[in-house]
Design an enzyme around this catalytic site. Sequence first.
Site, PDB file in Angstrom:
ATOM      1  N   LYS A   1       0.880  -1.165   0.000  1.00  0.00           N
ATOM      2  CA  LYS A   1       0.000   0.000   0.000  1.00  0.00           C
ATOM      3  C   LYS A   1       0.918   1.216   0.000  1.00  0.00           C
ATOM      4  CE  LYS A   1      -3.315   2.720   2.545  1.00  0.00           C
ATOM      5  NZ  LYS A   1      -3.910   3.049   3.837  1.00  0.00           N
TER       6      LYS A   1
ATOM      7  N   ALA B   1      -9.404   5.832   3.332  1.00  0.00           N
ATOM      8  CA  ALA B   1      -9.161   7.011   4.168  1.00  0.00           C
ATOM      9  C   ALA B   1     -10.364   7.930   4.294  1.00  0.00           C
ATOM     10  CB  ALA B   1      -7.962   7.824   3.668  1.00  0.00           C
ATOM     11  N   GLY B   2     -10.592   8.351   5.523  1.00  0.00           N
ATOM     12  CA  GLY B   2     -11.624   9.339   5.792  1.00  0.00           C
ATOM     13  C   GLY B   2     -13.023   8.793   5.986  1.00  0.00           C
TER      14      GLY B   2
ATOM     15  N   GLY C   1      -8.226   9.524   8.906  1.00  0.00           N
ATOM     16  CA  GLY C   1      -8.609   9.682  10.300  1.00  0.00           C
ATOM     17  C   GLY C   1      -9.610  10.773  10.606  1.00  0.00           C
TER      18      GLY C   1
ATOM     19  N   ASN D   1      -9.844   2.111   8.900  1.00  0.00           N
ATOM     20  CA  ASN D   1      -9.215   1.739  10.178  1.00  0.00           C
ATOM     21  C   ASN D   1      -9.866   2.507  11.327  1.00  0.00           C
ATOM     22  OD1 ASN D   1      -5.745   1.132  11.163  1.00  0.00           O
ATOM     23  ND2 ASN D   1      -7.542   1.200  12.416  1.00  0.00           N
ATOM     24  N   SER D   2      -9.727   3.829  11.312  1.00  0.00           N
ATOM     25  CA  SER D   2     -10.192   4.644  12.441  1.00  0.00           C
ATOM     26  C   SER D   2     -11.676   4.467  12.717  1.00  0.00           C
ATOM     27  CB  SER D   2      -9.932   6.126  12.166  1.00  0.00           C
ATOM     28  OG  SER D   2      -8.565   6.361  11.949  1.00  0.00           O
TER      29      SER D   2
END
Lengths: 72, 265
Positions: B101, B189-190, B162, B211-212
């Site tokens: 990645k 992301a986001g 995040g 993830n977050s």
Amino acid sequence: MTQLLNVRINGERHQFPAGINLQDALFHYCDTLSSQRFAVALNQQFTSKINYPITVLHDGDSIDILLPIQGG
Amino acid sequence: MSFSLYDTPLNSRLLIGSALYPSPDIMKKAILASQSQVITLSLKRQNPHAFAKQQIWQYIQEIITLNRGYLLPNTAGCKTAKEAITLAEMSRELFHTDWIKLEVIGDDYNLQPDPIELLIAAEQLIKLGFKVLPYCTDDLVLCQRLYDLGCEVIMPWASPIGTGKGLMNPYNLATIRSRLPDATLILDAGIGKPSDACMAMEMGYDGVLLNSAIALADNPVQMAQAFSLAVSAGEHAYLAGIMPQRPTAHPSTPTLDSPFWHQHK
């Protein structure tokens, strides 16, 4: 009198006898390293494991030992 | 519908990160609850004397074994192509995978990818035999350039890492989908909530990486389940064919033979 090399490992200064190879230096630094997964950059260049025994260190060399961490 | 990344078949279109969880045990339970088979992780300079006591790597290995999964190392923290290439080579040796990645960051605050360094790194890594999954902005031209270099998988952001802001620019993301029909597009992301993931899948994206949104939820395990369902719902919706939006109202109930008080005089 044995010449000593000044080598940084993960930013910390260490001394090794001249002529030492990367493999011996790593395991002198941490004798449990062989049981862990890690990768090494010598002077910010990736160095493959197969080259550790034939990579001779020089004064001023910088070794970075990287291990797995969590990531996103 | 079958899904694969670089010819590796996968059972889930949800890719998941391993960071920010309250504990290794919750990380393991959440990732297993998500049913994801692709787990991202990274490399960092660490003291090997202290590492022997860390459990995270053991947990990740257990997860991979239990879900028959795959590791996706990232080049997080790299700011130049050279740094990213070096980290990628180290990752390949350590994790025994050609997948990478690719992250090359251009701004310390919004962690936005540097498009120029990203292209340089992607080209070199492909020559070195890597299967590159580049993290990029929702820029059509950048995505096209990455695809032309040989990146079969492209990962445009929804919003900065995040932030949980969701899809900042659905128009751009939809345009990328439309103009790169043969690319495998993973929204990365986001993402903040399951409906964000569902929206991406409804657009026709092939998967999402997050993830977050799971790790920082009040209940990461339950949130992981929610995301798994959302990704599946979005995929089904896309395949089912979403009705077109219409400019005026169309009653659902037939108006023929309406009771007399609804009839015009």
